[in-house]
Structure formats: C-alpha cells, structure tokens
Design a protein around this motif. Structure first.
Motif, mmCIF file in Angstrom:
data_model
loop_
_atom_site.group_PDB
_atom_site.id
_atom_site.type_symbol
_atom_site.label_atom_id
_atom_site.label_comp_id
_atom_site.label_asym_id
_atom_site.label_seq_id
_atom_site.Cartn_x
_atom_site.Cartn_y
_atom_site.Cartn_z
ATOM 1 N N MET A 275 11.420 18.979 -37.569
ATOM 2 C CA MET A 275 11.732 19.207 -39.032
ATOM 3 C C MET A 275 12.808 20.416 -39.292
ATOM 4 O O MET A 275 13.581 19.903 -39.971
ATOM 5 N N THR A 276 13.185 21.228 -38.299
ATOM 6 C CA THR A 276 14.315 22.053 -38.523
ATOM 7 C C THR A 276 15.749 21.422 -38.379
ATOM 8 O O THR A 276 16.785 21.507 -39.314
ATOM 9 N N SER A 277 15.698 20.563 -37.317
ATOM 10 C CA SER A 277 16.853 19.535 -37.315
ATOM 11 C C SER A 277 17.100 18.770 -38.242
ATOM 12 O O SER A 277 18.325 18.377 -38.835
ATOM 13 N N GLU A 278 15.977 17.962 -38.883
ATOM 14 C CA GLU A 278 16.205 17.025 -39.997
ATOM 15 C C GLU A 278 16.633 17.869 -41.192
ATOM 16 O O GLU A 278 17.605 17.366 -42.015
ATOM 17 N N SER A 279 16.086 19.113 -41.314
ATOM 18 C CA SER A 279 16.654 19.634 -42.546
ATOM 19 C C SER A 279 17.955 20.264 -42.491
ATOM 20 O O SER A 279 18.708 20.277 -43.450
ATOM 21 N N THR A 280 18.449 20.590 -41.309
ATOM 22 C CA THR A 280 20.095 21.078 -41.100
ATOM 23 C C THR A 280 20.767 19.679 -41.189
ATOM 24 O O THR A 280 21.871 19.861 -41.774
ATOM 25 N N ASN A 281 20.257 18.755 -40.670
ATOM 26 C CA ASN A 281 21.256 17.452 -40.775
ATOM 27 C C ASN A 281 21.340 17.145 -42.497
ATOM 28 O O ASN A 281 22.388 16.590 -42.734
ATOM 29 N N GLN A 282 20.062 17.200 -43.125
ATOM 30 C CA GLN A 282 20.286 16.930 -44.461
ATOM 31 C C GLN A 282 21.310 17.739 -45.192
ATOM 32 O O GLN A 282 21.846 17.273 -46.003
ATOM 33 N N ARG A 283 21.090 18.967 -44.969
ATOM 34 C CA ARG A 283 21.923 19.989 -45.554
ATOM 35 C C ARG A 283 23.344 19.683 -45.328
ATOM 36 O O ARG A 283 24.324 19.709 -46.184
ATOM 37 N N VAL A 284 23.732 19.352 -43.823
ATOM 38 C CA VAL A 284 25.019 18.877 -43.529
ATOM 39 C C VAL A 284 25.488 18.019 -44.330
ATOM 40 O O VAL A 284 26.763 17.853 -44.720
ATOM 41 N N LEU A 285 24.683 16.923 -44.408
ATOM 42 C CA LEU A 285 25.018 15.711 -45.097
ATOM 43 C C LEU A 285 25.318 15.791 -46.550
ATOM 44 O O LEU A 285 26.562 15.461 -46.977
ATOM 45 N N TRP A 286 24.536 16.486 -47.250
ATOM 46 C CA TRP A 286 24.999 16.825 -48.559
ATOM 47 C C TRP A 286 25.928 17.596 -48.809
ATOM 48 O O TRP A 286 26.817 17.614 -49.887
ATOM 49 N N TRP A 287 26.166 18.700 -47.874
ATOM 50 C CA TRP A 287 27.583 19.534 -47.986
ATOM 51 C C TRP A 287 28.719 18.706 -47.894
ATOM 52 O O TRP A 287 29.652 19.005 -48.609
ATOM 53 N N SER A 288 28.542 17.647 -46.698
ATOM 54 C CA SER A 288 29.896 17.206 -46.664
ATOM 55 C C SER A 288 30.290 16.033 -47.898
ATOM 56 O O SER A 288 31.434 15.833 -48.463
ATOM 57 N N ILE A 289 29.301 15.524 -48.470
ATOM 58 C CA ILE A 289 29.277 14.650 -49.861
ATOM 59 C C ILE A 289 29.909 15.693 -50.860
ATOM 60 O O ILE A 289 30.752 15.289 -51.568
ATOM 61 N N ALA A 290 29.337 16.957 -50.843
ATOM 62 C CA ALA A 290 29.767 17.729 -52.061
ATOM 63 C C ALA A 290 31.129 18.325 -51.682
ATOM 64 O O ALA A 290 31.961 18.194 -52.905
ATOM 65 N N GLN A 291 31.650 18.480 -50.479
ATOM 66 C CA GLN A 291 32.966 18.692 -50.301
ATOM 67 C C GLN A 291 33.929 17.661 -50.647
ATOM 68 O O GLN A 291 34.970 17.733 -51.312
ATOM 69 N N THR A 292 33.529 16.316 -50.284
ATOM 70 C CA THR A 292 34.193 15.257 -50.594
ATOM 71 C C THR A 292 34.280 14.895 -52.103
ATOM 72 O O THR A 292 35.551 14.430 -52.635
ATOM 73 N N LEU A 293 33.322 15.004 -52.976
ATOM 74 C CA LEU A 293 33.558 15.091 -54.427
ATOM 75 C C LEU A 293 34.415 16.015 -54.962
ATOM 76 O O LEU A 293 35.217 15.908 -55.696
ATOM 77 N N ILE A 294 34.246 17.318 -54.462
ATOM 78 C CA ILE A 294 35.182 18.346 -54.726
ATOM 79 C C ILE A 294 36.850 17.995 -54.402
ATOM 80 O O ILE A 294 37.479 18.018 -55.486
ATOM 81 N N LEU A 295 37.025 17.630 -53.238
ATOM 82 C CA LEU A 295 38.310 16.975 -52.984
ATOM 83 C C LEU A 295 39.083 16.059 -54.029
ATOM 84 O O LEU A 295 40.109 16.230 -54.397
ATOM 85 N N VAL B 33 37.517 15.277 -56.923
ATOM 86 C CA VAL B 33 37.891 15.825 -58.528
ATOM 87 C C VAL B 33 39.366 16.691 -58.468
ATOM 88 O O VAL B 33 40.003 16.738 -59.659
ATOM 89 N N THR B 34 39.398 17.424 -57.417
ATOM 90 C CA THR B 34 40.881 18.502 -57.156
ATOM 91 C C THR B 34 41.866 17.400 -57.252
ATOM 92 O O THR B 34 42.953 17.754 -58.103
ATOM 93 N N GLY B 35 41.848 16.383 -56.399
ATOM 94 C CA GLY B 35 43.114 15.405 -56.565
ATOM 95 C C GLY B 35 43.317 14.668 -57.951
ATOM 96 O O GLY B 35 44.544 14.922 -58.319
ATOM 97 N N ILE B 36 42.291 14.356 -58.679
ATOM 98 C CA ILE B 36 42.498 13.818 -59.845
ATOM 99 C C ILE B 36 43.096 14.763 -61.014
ATOM 100 O O ILE B 36 43.937 14.607 -61.653
ATOM 101 N N TRP B 37 42.579 16.384 -61.008
ATOM 102 C CA TRP B 37 42.851 17.175 -61.691
ATOM 103 C C TRP B 37 44.497 17.368 -61.466
ATOM 104 O O TRP B 37 45.250 17.751 -62.457
ATOM 105 N N GLN B 38 44.770 17.592 -60.409
ATOM 106 C CA GLN B 38 46.193 17.878 -59.853
ATOM 107 C C GLN B 38 47.108 16.563 -60.417
ATOM 108 O O GLN B 38 48.369 16.896 -60.835
ATOM 109 N N MET B 39 46.726 15.231 -59.989
ATOM 110 C CA MET B 39 47.415 14.343 -60.519
ATOM 111 C C MET B 39 47.602 14.411 -62.192
ATOM 112 O O MET B 39 48.831 14.130 -62.597
#
Length: 220
Positions: free
Chosen positions: A179-199, A201-207
């Motif tokens: 359960m701890t491993s699944e929770s950690t993997n889930q958090r890592v996945l959502w953090w990766s998605i959040a980082q991608t979205l931030i990049l 949005v930042t790229g669009i704003w810079q353009m």
C-alpha cells in the motif's frame, strides 16, 4: 495416531526456533533504555529482569538493594501505552499484544530517589519471552497429567500456532508495504504530470511574452 518416529522428525524440524531474547545493559542515573520488539497480534509476552549495582569497594556488580526499582513502560505500534508500572530491583511483567507491529519496551530506574546510586552504574539483565515460549510446560504437564509424548505434541501445536501468527504478521507487513509503494508511485505519477503541465504552461507564456516583445520592438 502419530507415530513416535514421525513426531520426532517434526519436532526436530521445529527445533531451530529461538526461545526468546536475553541480554544485559548498563544505564546511568537518569537514563532510559528502550527496545523494539516486533510482535504479532494476540500474542503473550513475558519479561523478566534483575538489577545489579556497581560496588566501588568490591570493584564488581552486586545485587541491587530492594529500594532500587525499575519503571517499565510499554507502547503498542500506535504509541498507546499498554503498560506503565513501577517494579522492584527484580521483576516480571506480562502483556498481550492486540495490534501487530513494533512494540516499544522502555525501562528506567528510580535512581533520583536513591542517594546510593548517585553517579554509579546499574546493570540490568533482561529476558523477554514471546508466544509459546511463555508457557511453563512442566507445570502444564503436571496439571493436565500429560505423558512426555503428549507434552511434546502440545509444544508442537503451540509452535505451529505461533508460526501461523508470524505468517499472518508477515502478510500484514507485506500488505502495508504494498500500500505504501502504491501510494508513493501514485504521488510520483501525479507529480510528474504536474511538472509536465507547469513546463507546458511556462513555455506557452514565454512564447506569448516573446511575441509581444518583438511586436513592441517592431521586429516582426
């Protein structure tokens, strides 16, 4: 009926099981010593201890005086106190676990009340027995009038029951780890998605910002 040879073979297979934990340690005047014991649920634990006080004249540890006592405190995996009691220089404490996991066993002396102990050293011999090792089989044999073979079979059954509890506890630990491993993997996945979205949005704003800058400078 189980044949004696078969019973002996099974008993030999279980002969590797460790009966408990015995040790000694030194503590200072205000020092507290804690130990972690992994215990399955619904398991009886018996602890026995005796204390020895350092004698400067004899240059050795001698049995402590009766006025010198030990305070025993036991916490379950949820840090809930299940035993907190003052004992004498020698004592025996018993408790039954209701939650599987790491139990904390702490001991400290009432040395602040003893001028004799001031600045000295105290040696504590501690013996912890868990599960079927807490049973007094000679007493059980005398009470139930068991033969030697019946007593050995009784010991074997108690060992099997304790092994089942240990297996259940290992499955419990494995489930919590999964359960701890699944929770950690889930958090890592959502953090990766959040980082991608931030990049993105930042790229669009810079353009857009660069486009506005070039238009203001009439470069495009």
């Amino acid at each position: 009926m189980m044949r004696p040879a078969a019973a002996a073979a099974i008993l030999f297979a279980f002969s590797w099981i460790v009966p408990g934990c015995a040790l000694y340690f030194h503590i200072g005047e205000t020092e507290k010593k804690c130990f972690i014991e992994e215990i399955p649920d619904e398991t009886m634990v018996i602890g026995k201890y005796r204390t020895q006080l350092w004698d400067k004249q004899a240059n050795a540890f001698l049995p402590a005086t009766p006025g010198l006592g030990m305070h025993v405190e036991i916490k379950d995996p949820d840090t809930k106190i299940i035993l907190s009691r003052q004992y004498g220089s020698e004592g025996r404490f018993t408790f039954t676990s209701h939650t599987p996991g790491e139990h904390q066993i702490c001991l400290h002396s009432n040395s602040t009340k003893m001028a004799l102990f001031a600045g000295g050293k105290l040696r504590v011999h501690l013996d912890i027995q868990v599960g079927e090792h807490t049973n007094n089989y000679p007493e059980i044999a005398a009470k139930d009038k068991l033969t030697e073979l019946q007593l050995r079979v009784r010991q074997l059954l108690d060992q099997v029951e304790q092994i089942q509890k240990e297996q259940n506890y290992q499955r419990y630990r494995e489930e919590r780890f999964r359960m701890t491993s699944e929770s950690t993997n889930q958090r890592v996945l959502w953090w990766s998605i959040a980082q991608t979205l931030i990049l993105i949005v930042t790229g669009i704003w810079q353009m857009k910002h660069l486009k506005s800058f070039f238009e203001a400078k009439k470069l495009v």
